[in-house]
Design an enzyme around this catalytic site. Structure first.
Site, PDB file in Angstrom:
ATOM      1  NE  ARG A 133      -3.933  -1.999   2.385  1.00 49.32           N
ATOM      2  CZ  ARG A 133      -4.352  -2.419   3.572  1.00 49.32           C
ATOM      3  NH1 ARG A 133      -4.052  -1.751   4.669  1.00 49.32           N
ATOM      4  NH2 ARG A 133      -5.083  -3.500   3.680  1.00 49.32           N
ATOM      5  NE  ARG A 162      -7.312   4.575   2.133  1.00 49.79           N
ATOM      6  CZ  ARG A 162      -8.061   3.924   3.024  1.00 49.79           C
ATOM      7  NH1 ARG A 162      -9.132   4.498   3.526  1.00 49.79           N
ATOM      8  NH2 ARG A 162      -7.743   2.703   3.407  1.00 49.79           N
TER       9      ARG A 162
END
Length: 355
Positions: A38, A42
């Site tokens: 990841r 975000r």
């Protein structure tokens, strides 16, 4: 073109001698390579900006957007590998499963798979189903140069858990009920998902991915006896299907300390380890002939730089005797992580392990 020689006769690319691929092959490296699960996501303000107003699944189907998002952490952090920006449910959506990724919830399946008749909805995946993947990887390999690209897919158990539950679950009662109560249906479900997963990985490798990671995120919910009997055959089928390409195959799950040996036995070249098991102990459980990946607790990045470096030093010390080590977190980067902490961590690992 794959990074390693393959039966198709392709020559190695510029990424073949990269620290990441050398570590995966258990060869000497100039420094311990680093990438983060990841890492494209975000935690980066530039990611949030380009994704603004665009649903997750749609963003995975726009090649130029996928390319930009995949490149962002490489530019910012100086990581040793990029990971293709996508989602584990993309191949399911591509074959017509009615699902969506709902903000704050995750993948939600409109009609869960619960009966044998439901299996008919799981048709095979072809490259024509995911042309945006081929296009994006082509764009990425031109941009990345000597930085390897990791392709990925969700493992059959984790995909099955979403399909049977209808969405995220903490207990997996419906999936486990099928696994225990109708083992033939369960085996057929996982076998179909293995074929879909293998096809999705093949598309990525043939488009230019240098390595692939199979995410079995939720398989830590199982006991070893259930993993061996009810899950391992399908995961092994996926790994066998892509073995001939000669690219490193990574296997990762969360809470899988009791499964590490079996996960390696399923056919991976590199076994991912979460933060619960020290790497030297993980190496003992996995056995010889495999590289390891991991394993800093992602929450440590919210602490002080000194605390992060102290724990990282312990991990590197535990990894000192390994045949091959790729530094990573024990799970994905948390959304509220300060990106500067990741950049500092990459620099610290590179500096401390420079040969």
């Amino acid at each position: 073109m794959s990074a390693n020689p393959s039966p198709t006769g392709k020559q190695p690319t510029a990424t073949y001698e990269s620290a990441f691929l050398k570590a995966c092959r258990r060869e000497p490296v100039p420094h311990t390579p680093v990438w983060f699960m990841r890492q494209a996501g975000r935690s980066l303000p530039e990611y949030r900006k380009v994704r603004e107003g665009i649903p997750m699944l749609e963003s995975c189907m726009r090649p130029e957007l996928v390319t930009e998002i995949t490149l962002q952490p490489v530019r910012r952090h100086g990581v040793d590998a990029a990971i293709f920006f996508s989602d584990i449910v993309v191949p399911l959506k591509a074959i017509g499963i009615d699902l969506d990724i709902k903000p704050g919830v995750g993948p939600v399946v409109e009609r869960p798979i619960r009966t044998r008749a439901d299996l008919d909805r799981l048709r095979g995946l072809t490259p024509e189903d995911v042309p945006y993947v081929t296009e994006a990887i082509g764009m990425l390999t031109r941009e990345l140069g000597g930085t390897p690209l990791i392709g990925f897919a969700g493992a059959p158990f984790t995909l099955a858990s979403y399909l049977v539950e209808g969405g995220p679950s903490r207990t997996y009662e419906n999936a486990k009920a099928m696994m225990y109560g109708d083992p033939e249906l369960w085996a057929d479900l996982l076998d179909r998902l293995a074929d879909i997963t293998a096809a999705f990985l093949k598309v990525q490798i043939e488009a230019g991915a240098d390595a692939v990671q199979l995410f079995d995120s939720w398989v830590g919910a199982l006991a070893p006896v259930d993993y061996r009997r009810s899950v391992m055959p399908a995961s092994a089928k996926v790994f066998r299907a892509v073995e001939g390409y000669g690219v490193p195959r990574i296997h990762f799950g969360v809470g899988t300390g009791e499964l590490l040996g079996l996960m390696g036995e399923a056919g991976a070249d590199v076994v991912g380890v979460d933060w619960r098991v020290p790497l030297d102990e993980a190496a003992r459980r996995v056995g010889p002939g495999k590289a390891l990946q991991g394993n800093l607790d992602p929450t440590l990045l919210f602490s002080t730089t000194e605390a992060v470096e102290a724990r990282t030093a312990e991990i590197l010390q535990a990894a000192a005797g390994l045949e091959g080590h790729v530094f990573n977190l024990g799970h994905g980067v948390l959304p509220s992580t300060n990106p500067d902490a990741l950049t500092r961590l990459v620099e610290y690992v590179h500096t401390r392990t420079a040969r």
